[in-house]
Design a protein around this motif. Structure first.
Motif, PDB file in Angstrom:
ATOM      1  N   ALA A 150      -3.777   3.642   4.283  1.00 31.96           N
ATOM      2  CA  ALA A 150      -3.969   2.194   4.381  1.00 31.96           C
ATOM      3  C   ALA A 150      -2.678   1.500   4.798  1.00 31.96           C
ATOM      4  O   ALA A 150      -2.708   0.514   5.545  1.00 31.96           O
TER       5      ALA A 150
ATOM      6  N   ASP B 294      -0.981   4.711  -1.199  1.00 37.97           N
ATOM      7  CA  ASP B 294      -2.092   4.747  -0.253  1.00 37.97           C
ATOM      8  C   ASP B 294      -1.515   4.703   1.162  1.00 37.97           C
ATOM      9  O   ASP B 294      -1.518   3.660   1.826  1.00 37.97           O
TER      10      ASP B 294
ATOM     11  N   LYS C 227       0.835  -1.204   0.000  1.00 33.05           N
ATOM     12  CA  LYS C 227       0.000   0.000   0.000  1.00 33.05           C
ATOM     13  C   LYS C 227       0.871   1.257   0.000  1.00 33.05           C
ATOM     14  O   LYS C 227       0.545   2.250  -0.667  1.00 33.05           O
TER      15      LYS C 227
END
Length: 202
Positions: free
Chosen positions: A137, A134, A129
């Motif tokens: 996350a 991201d 992630k």
């Protein structure tokens, strides 16, 4: 195989290939030892930079494990995680993250919330992630890895230090300097607890 010379790596690959061929011939293609050897050879290909072969063999290894062992077997979970690593190495990050998310869900459902396999899956998901951008996350997955490893090993274990260092990097990338500092301070307290001042470990 980290740190192995190119000549040594080539010899190791030949040994893995020969072993896989022997086990397929003697034990059969679906024997658990053959499945394990197939996974090990795929990992060796990845570490040697032979990524096309690593991905192809990892895909076959996972399909075989799912068919022979079932989707919830620990061997299948390991094979799935290894395929995700091969995808990451080959730049197929989106596919890797999808596999790792499934791997985390299956590990938690099958093995429970306090199992080393779940912690490893969470670490790999956090790294995937993070690489995909991201960061929220990533931080969540790595924070869960800290919690799982703490539940398994207690509050002062080297694996928790490693988890916290990974988490701190992501927190810095998020711009959360205070959280990163807190994670690193937590890691340092564990180090000091394991090696108090004046000990032989310093």
């Amino acid at each position: 195989m980290t740190g192995v010379t190119s000549g040594g790596r080539a010899e190791a690959l030949l040994l893995y290939e020969r072993t896989l061929g022997d086990r397929e011939r003697v034990l059969g293609a679906d024997d658990p030892d053959t499945l394990l050897t197939r996974n090990n050879l795929a990992l060796a290909y990845r570490e040697a930079g032979r990524l096309d072969e690593a991905v192809s063999l990892s895909e076959k290894a996972l399909a075989d494990c799912e068919r022979v062992l079932g989707p919830d077997h620990v061997g299948t979970l390991i094979s799935e995680s290894n395929l995700a690593l091969a995808y990451r190495a080959a730049g197929r990050l989106e596919e890797a993250v999808v596999l790792l998310q499934r791997n985390v869900s299956t590990a938690e459902r099958v093995l429970g919330s306090s199992h080393p396999r779940l912690a490893e899956s969470l670490r790999r998901l956090g790294q995937g992630k993070g690489e995909s951008g991201d960061l929220a996350a990533a931080a969540a997955a790595l924070g869960r890895a800290v919690d799982v490893d703490t539940a398994i090993y207690g509050p002062a274990h080297a694996q928790i230090v490693a988890d916290l260092e990974l988490l701190a990097v992501v927190q810095e990338q998020q711009g959360n300097a205070d959280d990163a500092a807190a994670s690193r301070a937590h890691a340092q307290r564990i180090r000091e607890q394991k090696s108090p001042p004046g000990s032989a470990g310093e």
